[in-house]
Design a protein around this motif. Structure first.
Motif, short mmCIF file in Angstrom:
data_model
loop_
_atom_site.label_atom_id
_atom_site.label_comp_id
_atom_site.label_asym_id
_atom_site.label_seq_id
_atom_site.Cartn_x
_atom_site.Cartn_y
_atom_site.Cartn_z
N ALA A 1 0.84 -1.20 0.00
CA ALA A 1 0.00 0.00 0.00
C ALA A 1 0.88 1.25 0.00
CB ALA A 1 -0.92 -0.01 1.20
N ILE B 1 -4.83 5.71 -2.93
CA ILE B 1 -5.79 4.69 -2.52
C ILE B 1 -7.13 5.41 -2.41
CG2 ILE B 1 -6.44 3.08 -0.67
CD1 ILE B 1 -3.36 3.05 -0.03
N GLY C 1 -0.48 6.14 -0.60
CA GLY C 1 -0.03 5.05 0.26
C GLY C 1 1.01 5.52 1.26
N VAL D 1 -6.57 -2.94 1.02
CA VAL D 1 -6.05 -2.25 2.20
C VAL D 1 -7.01 -2.41 3.38
CG1 VAL D 1 -5.39 -0.02 3.15
CG2 VAL D 1 -4.81 -0.57 0.80
#
Ligand SMILES: Cc1cc2nc3c(=O)[nH]c(=O)nc-3n(C[C@H](O)[C@H](O)[C@H](O)COP(=O)(O)OP(=O)(O)OC[C@H]3O[C@@H](n4cnc5c(N)ncnc54)[C@H](O)[C@@H]3O)c2cc1C
Length: 553
Positions: free
Chosen positions: A265, A271, A283, A532
């Motif tokens: 991530a 994201i 991230g 995530v």
């Protein structure tokens, strides 16, 4: 910012003492006054100052010295500090030398000894030169500097490691900075050991490992305590979430990360589907916030420490590290996630880091500004990479094996890609080979239906073609599925209703592996939903099982 330097050089100790005293009296508030008793000493000091990134505002040098004349010395230091002002000092009215100096080394002034009274004969001259220097000089950056070649895998790895650990640095391309190239070439190993990382204290590391960099940049690499309640292996979203929750429950927690907290991530450019961030979050930002949160609650985060194995010594679980040290704990939580899959095609090996990258190397966006890049892969990470590079590259080609981006890529990304003019999607192709001389130049694509090949010009290729779990370190200890993902709780294989090798009266808890006290969460776990939010959810939820387990030891 370190104060700029004024350096005086004279082989006569008495004269040197006198000039130093006068310089200090007038300039020590704004400048660091240094002295050297010989040309060699002055050259060494000037080299050190260059290494540290400290500016030299002025050299005041005696002309008649035994090993090297003042003009010869100034010619040398000019290579290192081209912007400094240069003044010669001599006992004679040596006009020939002065004229030579002005023509050949850009001498700024010529002073005759003695310079008494300094208020009339010294300071007015130097004040003028210094104010001129101040108005023109670009004061150098005085933090960490990385000197290397743009297209070098090692330089890329070092930049990526420091960027992801939020350690600021200045990048110097030695192909564009001749004086830095010369300086670096003179280090042991020379140009064969790049990059060279120069630290503000004057020290340097050539082609350093992550661990060396982490130690030198002051990142935490060593456990403070000899024992922990919980040792979390892997600092992605699952590990960070587990560290936050374990720490808030009052447990003594250490999180061990082989590279940089953030995991996959952490490399994501944006994201957009994580709850609570309607405009998306990078991230790196998410990783930074989560790390700060874990530390705030007392979790220890170790960086650049690879876990190579886990031993069971009931009631303890011993985490073994690559540097030979061990960390004992009651509970180990494996959140080691995934590694990207390798692309094995002719020509690729020598170009890795020289235009060919695994995953999305965000730090390379500047390197390929205005050039053509291609992204290999059809899942979300490839889609994000295409969008990310579309704002800096001239043209982005997204190379996909499938006929359509859907269903492997999220709908919102597909819409965005369609709306972005400089992204071109090429379906039903695979990479046949890559070519380039020292750097990527072309990617050869093979049509999956006709087997026809064609060449695509590209300065960079980012490979996002899937992943394999980081679980080798527990092979033989934990049950894994056929792809290497760690099995937990109800997914553990059973023989006659009993989990293989399980000796306790109870069944394994949720997220518990076939070894009591060792848990797995996030992408490394068999059956995990690789997102995530899912990783954060699993890392957090595992705390419930960990607490129940700790009641039994
Ligand atoms: C480029 C990219 C973009 C993505 N974008 C999105 C998105 O927009 N939305 C979304 O929901 N998901 C996204 N994902 C997926 C998401 O990032 C992952 O599902 C999530 O990061 C998984 O978290 P994790 O903690 O389980 O594992 P990881 O994130 O893989 O973290 C595992 C960590 O363990 C460390 N580690 C591994 N082995 C060891 C060892 N032996 N010793 C010490 N440490 C070790 C690794 O270095 C790594 O930091 C993206 C993934 C990528 C690659």
């Amino acid at each position: 910012m370190a104060r700029p330097v004024i350096m005086s050089v004279d082989d006569d100790p008495q004269v040197l003492g006198a000039i130093e005293r006068d310089l200090r009296r007038h300039y020590s508030n704004d400048y660091r006054v240094l002295k050297a008793g010989s040309a060699r000493e002055a050259l060494e000091a000037a080299t050190q100052l260059k290494r540290r990134g400290t500016a030299v505002a002025l050299f005041l040098v005696d002309q008649r010295m035994p090993e090297m004349t003042g003009t010869e010395l100034l010619a040398e230091v000019r290579q290192l500090h081209p912007e400094s002002r240069k003044v010669l000092l001599t006992a004679y009215a040596d006009t020939e030398v002065a004229i030579d100096g002005i023509n050949n080394i850009g001498l700024d002034h010529y002073l005759i000894k003695p310079w008494d009274p300094p208020d009339q004969k010294l300071y007015p001259v130097l004040d003028d030169l210094l104010s001129e220097w101040k108005s023109r000089a670009h004061l150098p950056y005085d933090g960490i500097r990385i000197a290397g070649a743009r297209l070098s895998p090692q330089s890329h790895a070092v930049r990526e490691f420091l960027s992801r650990n939020l350690v600021p640095y200045q990048w110097i391309d030695i192909d564009e900075d001749a004086s830095m190239r010369e300086l670096v070439a003179a280090f042991p190993g020379g140009l064969a050991k790049l990059p060279v990382v120069l630290f503000p204290d004057g020290t340097y590391l050539s082609a350093p490992t992550n661990r060396e960099l982490a130690d030198k940049a002051g990142l935490n690499t060593q456990a403070k305590h000899t024992f922990y309640d919980v040792a979390v292996v892997g600092g992605g979203p699952a590990g960070l979430a587990n560290a936050v929750y374990s720490a808030t429950e009052g447990m003594r927690v250490v999180l061990i990360e082989q590279s940089t907290p953030g995991g996959q991530a952490g490399g994501s450019s944006r994201i957009e589907n994580y709850l609570g961030f309607p405009n998306g979050i990078t991230g790196a930002d998410l990783a930074q916030r989560a790390s700060a949160q874990a530390r705030r609650f007392g979790a220890e985060l170790l960086t650049a420490q690879e876990v190579t194995g886990i031993r069971r010594e009931d009631p303890y679980r011993i985490v073994q590290l690559a540097d030979g040290s061990e960390i004992p704990a009651y509970v180990v939580v494996l959140t080691t996630g995934l590694a990207v899959r390798m692309l094995d095609v002719p020509g690729i090996q020598p170009l890795i880091g020289c235009g060919v990258y695994y995953g999305v190397a965000l730090s390379e966006a500047v390197t390929y500004r205005g050039e053509d890049v291609c992204i290999i892969g059809g899942a979300n990470s490839a889609g994000q990479a295409a969008l990310f590079f579309s704002s800096s590259a001239r043209q982005v080609t997204l190379v996909v094996r499938a006929a359509e981006l859907s269903p492997s890529m999220s709908h919102y990304l597909i819409e965005r890609i369609r709306a972005t003019g400089n992204i071109h999607v090429v379906p039903r192709v695979e990479v046949a080979s890559v070519c380039g001389n020292g750097r990527l130049e072309q990617v050869v694509l093979r049509d999956l239906d006709t087997a026809k090949e064609r060449k695509l010009d590209a300065a960079a290729m980012f490979i996002c073609i899937g992943t394999a779990p980081h679980s080798e370190m527990v092979a033989g200890l934990l049950e894994r599925d056929e792809k290497g993902f760690i099995r937990t709780g109800p997914d553990l294989p059973r023989i006659n209703g009993k989990v293989r090798g399980w000796t306790l009266d109870r069944d394994p808890f949720m997220f518990e592996t076939n070894v009591p006290g060792i848990f797995a969460a996030g992408d490394v776990r068999s059956g995990a939903n690789r997102r995530v939010a899912a990783a954060v959810g699993e890392g957090s939820a595992a705390i419930y099982s960990i607490r129940k387990y700790l009641e039994t030891v």
